[in-house]
Design a protein around this motif. Structure first.
Motif, PDB file in Angstrom:
ATOM      1  N   SER A 164     -39.375  78.742 -10.279  1.00 16.62           N
ATOM      2  CA  SER A 164     -37.362  78.704  -9.992  1.00 16.62           C
ATOM      3  C   SER A 164     -38.109  79.441  -8.573  1.00 16.62           C
ATOM      4  N   LEU A 165     -36.377  78.340  -7.566  1.00 17.89           N
ATOM      5  CA  LEU A 165     -36.951  78.971  -6.641  1.00 17.89           C
ATOM      6  C   LEU A 165     -36.063  79.698  -5.774  1.00 17.89           C
ATOM      7  N   ARG A 166     -35.537  80.321  -6.841  1.00 16.42           N
ATOM      8  CA  ARG A 166     -34.363  81.567  -6.181  1.00 16.42           C
ATOM      9  C   ARG A 166     -35.071  82.780  -5.559  1.00 16.42           C
ATOM     10  N   GLU A 167     -34.748  83.072  -4.684  1.00 17.85           N
ATOM     11  CA  GLU A 167     -35.271  84.195  -3.943  1.00 17.85           C
ATOM     12  C   GLU A 167     -36.489  83.636  -2.908  1.00 17.85           C
ATOM     13  N   CYS A 168     -37.151  81.912  -3.278  1.00 19.09           N
ATOM     14  CA  CYS A 168     -38.422  81.960  -2.683  1.00 19.09           C
ATOM     15  C   CYS A 168     -37.814  81.513  -1.318  1.00 19.09           C
ATOM     16  N   ARG A 169     -38.780  80.881  -0.759  1.00 15.82           N
ATOM     17  CA  ARG A 169     -38.809  80.939   0.631  1.00 15.82           C
ATOM     18  C   ARG A 169     -40.126  79.905   1.547  1.00 15.82           C
ATOM     19  N   ILE A 170     -40.118  78.813   2.089  1.00 19.00           N
ATOM     20  CA  ILE A 170     -40.386  78.204   2.868  1.00 19.00           C
ATOM     21  C   ILE A 170     -41.847  79.110   4.268  1.00 19.00           C
ATOM     22  N   TRP A 171     -42.666  78.797   4.107  1.00 12.92           N
ATOM     23  CA  TRP A 171     -43.597  79.505   5.141  1.00 12.92           C
ATOM     24  C   TRP A 171     -44.496  78.296   5.724  1.00 12.92           C
ATOM     25  N   LYS A 172     -43.819  78.178   6.920  1.00 13.52           N
ATOM     26  CA  LYS A 172     -44.715  77.917   7.614  1.00 13.52           C
ATOM     27  C   LYS A 172     -44.964  78.386   9.288  1.00 13.52           C
ATOM     28  N   THR A 173     -46.217  77.650   9.506  1.00 12.73           N
ATOM     29  CA  THR A 173     -46.470  78.903  11.035  1.00 12.73           C
ATOM     30  C   THR A 173     -46.850  77.826  12.427  1.00 12.73           C
TER      31      THR A 173
END
Length: 336
Positions: A164-173
């Protein structure tokens, strides 16, 4: 430093950085976010900030933050203009009782490299599906290259796992390889370690997953009758931040994701390690050092050991510092 004057534009710049942190729910100089580096004359890189904004961010606030961190102090807005912008945005949101329209529900499927969570943690090709508010993956369908040429074809294999994508985020540094990115949850736990097949595919997948995150959070807010400016009831930032106004970013890594994001060495008070550099050893001061303006400037803030490193990167004088106003803020950011 260098006896140059500074004025209230220092505080305007600091306010802009804090506003960016609030809008993105991330901390500057942590996890590669808003790393102001000497090779960019300590500028704030706006493309990185824009990529971290949630879709629900008011455009007026994003524009205000960018204006406040302008490289030239004279281009930063006056404090009265900032107050008027904030008041206008506040009134506009209070008067609006209607929920904004939902982000279009995304659907896309294709091949993405996924890193195994156990064992040798090797990479394997999997078939990923962004379906509205969920991210599924399964094994590669038979003859998928030929099947994709048929309009309307969709994979019929059952998913191995769904997220489920709710409250997720993409982390890209910036420290990550170019084509890699992670999907993390509200507790900063890595849920998917992914790698696209090309730069074009990377941009497509990140945009679609972000769209799915926005859709999931907006749908949850609508179903639970949450206020317009809140999309989650509990704490949950990328390339976009997790969609929550109550969470606090956690720069520490958990044991579960230590392989993907190595823990940085703890720094004691009074000592610092410049971002992106290995700490060089202390060397005795020489007569040549005492005549070097770069060495003397760094010595004032306890960074004299980095003089040789800075000069090796092309900064043989303080001309690049003189272009950055105010210098006190520049030094403060370098220390932090």
């Amino acid at each position: 430093f260098l006896d140059e004057d500074y004025d209230v534009s220092v505080d305007i710049f600091s306010f802009g950085v804090v506003l960016m942190e609030m809008l993105c729910c991330r901390v500057a100089n942590a996890d590669g976010f808003l790393m102001r580096l000497p090779q960019f004359k300590f500028r704030v890189l706006l493309p990185e900030f824009r990529a971290s904004l949630p879709a629900s961010c008011p455009p007026a606030l994003a524009t205000l933050a960018e204006q406040c961190v302008s490289f030239e102090p004279r281009e930063r807005p006056e404090i009265h203009a900032i107050v008027r912008t904030l008041e206008a945005e506040s009134v506009g949101r209070v008067d609006s009782d209607l929920l904004p329209p939902l982000t279009p529900a995304p659907y896309h499927e294709g091949v993405v490299l996924k890193r195994n969570r156990r064992g040798k943690r090797s990479w394997a090709e999997k078939w990923f599906i962004v379906d509205h508010d969920h991210l599924h993956y399964t094994d590669l369908p038979p003859r998928w290259q030929q099947q994709q040429q048929n309009a309307g074809w969709r994979c019929t294999l059952p998913p191995i796992s769904s997220l489920s994508l709710r409250e997720c985020r993409i982390w890209k540094t910036m420290e990550m390889p170019e084509l890699r990115f992670n999907v993390i949850d509200s507790n900063w736990k890595i849920k998917r370690e992914l790698q696209a097949l090309s730069k074009r595919e990377l941009e497509l997948w990140m945009e679609l997953i972000n769209q799915g995150i926005d859709y999931a959070n907006q749908l949850y807010a609508r179903e639970h009758d949450l206020p317009n400016n809140s999309t989650s009831a509990s704490g949950s930032n990328s390339s976009r931040p997790s969609r929550s106004s109550t969470s606090k970013p956690r720069p520490q890594r958990t044991k579960a994701n230590s392989d993907a994001a190595p823990r940085k060495p703890r720094r004691s008070r009074g000592s610092s390690v410049a971002a992106g550099f290995d700490e060089p050893p202390e060397t005795p001061e020489t007569a040549e050092d005492r005549a070097d303006e770069v060495y003397l400037w760094l010595k004032q803030i306890g960074f004299q050991r980095y003089a040789a490193t800075l000069k090796a990167k092309g900064f043989a004088s303080l001309d690049f510092i003189r272009e950055v106003r105010p210098l006190s803020l520049c030094s403060k950011r370098l220390v932090s």
